[in-house]
Design a protein around this motif. Structure first.
Motif, PDB file in Angstrom:
ATOM      1  N   LYS A 238       0.861  -1.177   0.000  1.00 58.12           N
ATOM      2  CA  LYS A 238       0.000   0.000   0.000  1.00 58.12           C
ATOM      3  C   LYS A 238       0.898   1.228   0.000  1.00 58.12           C
ATOM      4  CE  LYS A 238      -3.593  -2.334   2.670  1.00 58.12           C
ATOM      5  NZ  LYS A 238      -4.335  -2.365   3.966  1.00 58.12           N
ATOM      6  N   ILE A 239       0.563   2.192  -0.841  1.00 61.24           N
ATOM      7  CA  ILE A 239       1.379   3.400  -0.949  1.00 61.24           C
ATOM      8  C   ILE A 239       0.518   4.606  -0.590  1.00 61.24           C
ATOM      9  CG2 ILE A 239       2.818   4.812  -2.445  1.00 61.24           C
ATOM     10  CD1 ILE A 239       3.390   2.391  -4.128  1.00 61.24           C
ATOM     11  N   LEU A 240       0.977   5.364   0.389  1.00 61.07           N
ATOM     12  CA  LEU A 240       0.254   6.544   0.849  1.00 61.07           C
ATOM     13  C   LEU A 240       1.020   7.796   0.468  1.00 61.07           C
ATOM     14  CD1 LEU A 240      -0.063   4.134   3.183  1.00 61.07           C
ATOM     15  CD2 LEU A 240      -1.605   5.848   4.139  1.00 61.07           C
ATOM     16  N   ARG A 241       0.264   8.863   0.236  1.00 62.28           N
ATOM     17  CA  ARG A 241       0.866  10.145  -0.131  1.00 62.28           C
ATOM     18  C   ARG A 241       0.326  11.237   0.778  1.00 62.28           C
ATOM     19  NH1 ARG A 241      -2.936  10.080  -5.379  1.00 62.28           N
ATOM     20  NH2 ARG A 241      -4.860   9.694  -4.242  1.00 62.28           N
ATOM     21  N   ASP A 242       0.940  12.396   0.693  1.00 65.64           N
ATOM     22  CA  ASP A 242       0.490  13.567   1.432  1.00 65.64           C
ATOM     23  C   ASP A 242      -0.540  14.290   0.567  1.00 65.64           C
ATOM     24  OD1 ASP A 242       0.087  15.996   2.676  1.00 65.64           O
ATOM     25  OD2 ASP A 242       2.197  16.281   3.195  1.00 65.64           O
TER      26      ASP A 242
ATOM     27  N   ALA B 150      13.041   0.535  -4.743  1.00 63.78           N
ATOM     28  CA  ALA B 150      11.963   1.431  -5.156  1.00 63.78           C
ATOM     29  C   ALA B 150      11.554   2.347  -4.004  1.00 63.78           C
ATOM     30  CB  ALA B 150      10.763   0.612  -5.635  1.00 63.78           C
ATOM     31  N   ARG B 151      11.440   1.789  -2.822  1.00 64.59           N
ATOM     32  CA  ARG B 151      11.076   2.600  -1.658  1.00 64.59           C
ATOM     33  C   ARG B 151      12.107   3.695  -1.422  1.00 64.59           C
ATOM     34  NH1 ARG B 151       8.830  -1.106   3.239  1.00 64.59           N
ATOM     35  NH2 ARG B 151       8.780   0.986   4.164  1.00 64.59           N
ATOM     36  N   ALA B 152      13.375   3.363  -1.580  1.00 63.79           N
ATOM     37  CA  ALA B 152      14.439   4.338  -1.346  1.00 63.79           C
ATOM     38  C   ALA B 152      14.328   5.517  -2.315  1.00 63.79           C
ATOM     39  CB  ALA B 152      15.800   3.665  -1.480  1.00 63.79           C
ATOM     40  N   GLU B 153      13.782   5.274  -3.512  1.00 61.42           N
ATOM     41  CA  GLU B 153      13.637   6.349  -4.512  1.00 61.42           C
ATOM     42  C   GLU B 153      12.586   7.372  -4.104  1.00 61.42           C
ATOM     43  OE1 GLU B 153      12.764   5.113  -8.449  1.00 61.42           O
ATOM     44  OE2 GLU B 153      14.378   3.638  -8.532  1.00 61.42           O
ATOM     45  N   ARG B 154      11.497   6.906  -3.468  1.00 62.43           N
ATOM     46  CA  ARG B 154      10.342   7.797  -3.288  1.00 62.43           C
ATOM     47  C   ARG B 154      10.033   8.157  -1.834  1.00 62.43           C
ATOM     48  NH1 ARG B 154       7.557   7.622  -8.479  1.00 62.43           N
ATOM     49  NH2 ARG B 154       6.181   9.230  -7.637  1.00 62.43           N
ATOM     50  N   GLU B 155      10.654   7.488  -0.889  1.00 56.72           N
ATOM     51  CA  GLU B 155      10.450   7.893   0.504  1.00 56.72           C
ATOM     52  C   GLU B 155      11.310   9.125   0.805  1.00 56.72           C
ATOM     53  OE1 GLU B 155       9.262   3.862   2.992  1.00 56.72           O
ATOM     54  OE2 GLU B 155      11.389   4.273   2.654  1.00 56.72           O
ATOM     55  N   PRO B 156      10.882  10.047   1.682  1.00 59.68           N
ATOM     56  CA  PRO B 156       9.664  10.007   2.489  1.00 59.68           C
ATOM     57  C   PRO B 156       8.463  10.679   1.838  1.00 59.68           C
ATOM     58  CG  PRO B 156      11.012  11.823   3.200  1.00 59.68           C
ATOM     59  CD  PRO B 156      11.756  11.176   2.056  1.00 59.68           C
ATOM     60  N   VAL B 157       8.567  11.093   0.572  1.00 59.84           N
ATOM     61  CA  VAL B 157       7.420  11.724  -0.095  1.00 59.84           C
ATOM     62  C   VAL B 157       6.240  10.758  -0.137  1.00 59.84           C
ATOM     63  CG1 VAL B 157       6.597  12.729  -2.253  1.00 59.84           C
ATOM     64  CG2 VAL B 157       8.920  13.209  -1.453  1.00 59.84           C
ATOM     65  N   LEU B 158       6.531   9.503  -0.400  1.00 57.83           N
ATOM     66  CA  LEU B 158       5.521   8.450  -0.356  1.00 57.83           C
ATOM     67  C   LEU B 158       5.812   7.550   0.838  1.00 57.83           C
ATOM     68  CD1 LEU B 158       5.370   7.399  -4.122  1.00 57.83           C
ATOM     69  CD2 LEU B 158       3.882   9.025  -2.916  1.00 57.83           C
ATOM     70  N   ARG B 159       4.763   6.977   1.410  1.00 55.35           N
ATOM     71  CA  ARG B 159       4.920   6.063   2.535  1.00 55.35           C
ATOM     72  C   ARG B 159       4.428   4.684   2.117  1.00 55.35           C
ATOM     73  NH1 ARG B 159       2.218   5.169   7.716  1.00 55.35           N
ATOM     74  NH2 ARG B 159       0.563   6.610   7.119  1.00 55.35           N
ATOM     75  N   PHE B 160       5.215   3.668   2.420  1.00 61.02           N
ATOM     76  CA  PHE B 160       4.930   2.304   1.976  1.00 61.02           C
ATOM     77  C   PHE B 160       4.539   1.428   3.169  1.00 61.02           C
ATOM     78  CE2 PHE B 160       7.462   4.214  -1.227  1.00 61.02           C
ATOM     79  CZ  PHE B 160       7.230   3.565  -2.414  1.00 61.02           C
ATOM     80  N   LEU B 161       3.460   0.674   2.993  1.00 57.82           N
ATOM     81  CA  LEU B 161       3.056  -0.340   3.962  1.00 57.82           C
ATOM     82  C   LEU B 161       3.093  -1.685   3.244  1.00 57.82           C
ATOM     83  CD1 LEU B 161      -0.045   1.431   5.570  1.00 57.82           C
ATOM     84  CD2 LEU B 161       2.319   1.454   6.381  1.00 57.82           C
TER      85      LEU B 161
END
Length: 227
Positions: free
Chosen positions: A97-101, A201-212
């Motif tokens: 699950k990917i969450l955004r602000d 992939a998580r390293a590319e977009r965190e912390p702008v996106l949050r991964f569960l």
């Protein structure tokens, strides 16, 4: 395979064989299985216990049938069940699950709303009806932008994971913080590769996106077994 595992309500597990297809069942006397945390946990416990040996096609929680009805179901749907078993064989389900602000994603629309509130004369001259329509238009544009962003995130994730996936089920959301909900069917032999690709992939977009993330699970999202 069933040793040391109890079914719903602590019931005994049995293996019903119908030709080349075997069904794991829990002996249960009730007319319906209540949707309690304890029962849901028992259902998942049995499916996960079987997953340790083979990949099952889980029935939906609460499925109750007599042995005769179950055998008839397998016989009538043998071809479809066999194809589904081949599709998931040797795999597990992984969840992302990917969450955004949402506030940041809707910043442009919010700035327009703030400008309108700061200039009440403009609102008066336009009239309340026109102001309402303008607000609704901003809302629609905000939702469209959120959906477009979610679709971009889903495409990016699929490309990042590539052939580590055998199959996927993905839902995008243009309404709130949960942008993407994905279920991935991953071969056990590719599981470490999948996890490493997801980590990058998580390293590319965190912390702008949050991964569960969670898993490995029985392939609930890839099973259409239903009586």
């Amino acid at each position: 395979m069933l040793d040391g595992c109890a079914g719903l309500g602590g019931g005994r597990l049995r293996l019903i064989r119908e030709g080349e297809i075997a069904v794991v069942v829990s002996e249960f006397e009730g007319a319906r299985a209540e949707a309690t945390a304890e029962n849901a946990s028992a259902h998942n416990r049995v499916a996960s216990h079987v997953l340790a040996s083979v990949t099952p096609l889980p029935f939906r929680f609460g499925t109750i049938a007599s042995e005769a009805r179950l055998r008839r179901y397998v016989e009538e749907n043998r071809e479809a069940l066999s194809k589904s078993l081949v599709r998931v064989r040797g795999c597990v389900e992984m969840s992302v699950k990917i969450l955004r602000d949402v506030a940041a994603s809707s910043e442009g629309a919010q700035e327009q709303a703030n400008a309108l509130r700061a200039n009440p004369c403009a609102q008066t001259s336009a009239g309340r009806g026109a102001a309402y329509l303008a607000a609704k238009r901003r809302e629609m544009l905000g939702r469209a932008a959120l959906k477009e962003q979610a679709e971009e995130i889903a495409s990016w994730l699929a490309a990042a994971l590539g052939d580590a996936l055998r199959e996927s089920r993905v839902r995008v959301n243009g309404e709130d913080a949960l942008a993407v909900r994905a279920a991935h069917l991953v071969e056990r032999a590719r599981l470490e590769d999948y996890r490493e690709r997801l980590r990058r992939a998580r390293a590319e977009r965190e912390p702008v996106l949050r991964f569960l993330t969670s898993g490995a699970w029985p392939p609930y999202s890839f099973s259409d077994a239903q009586i």
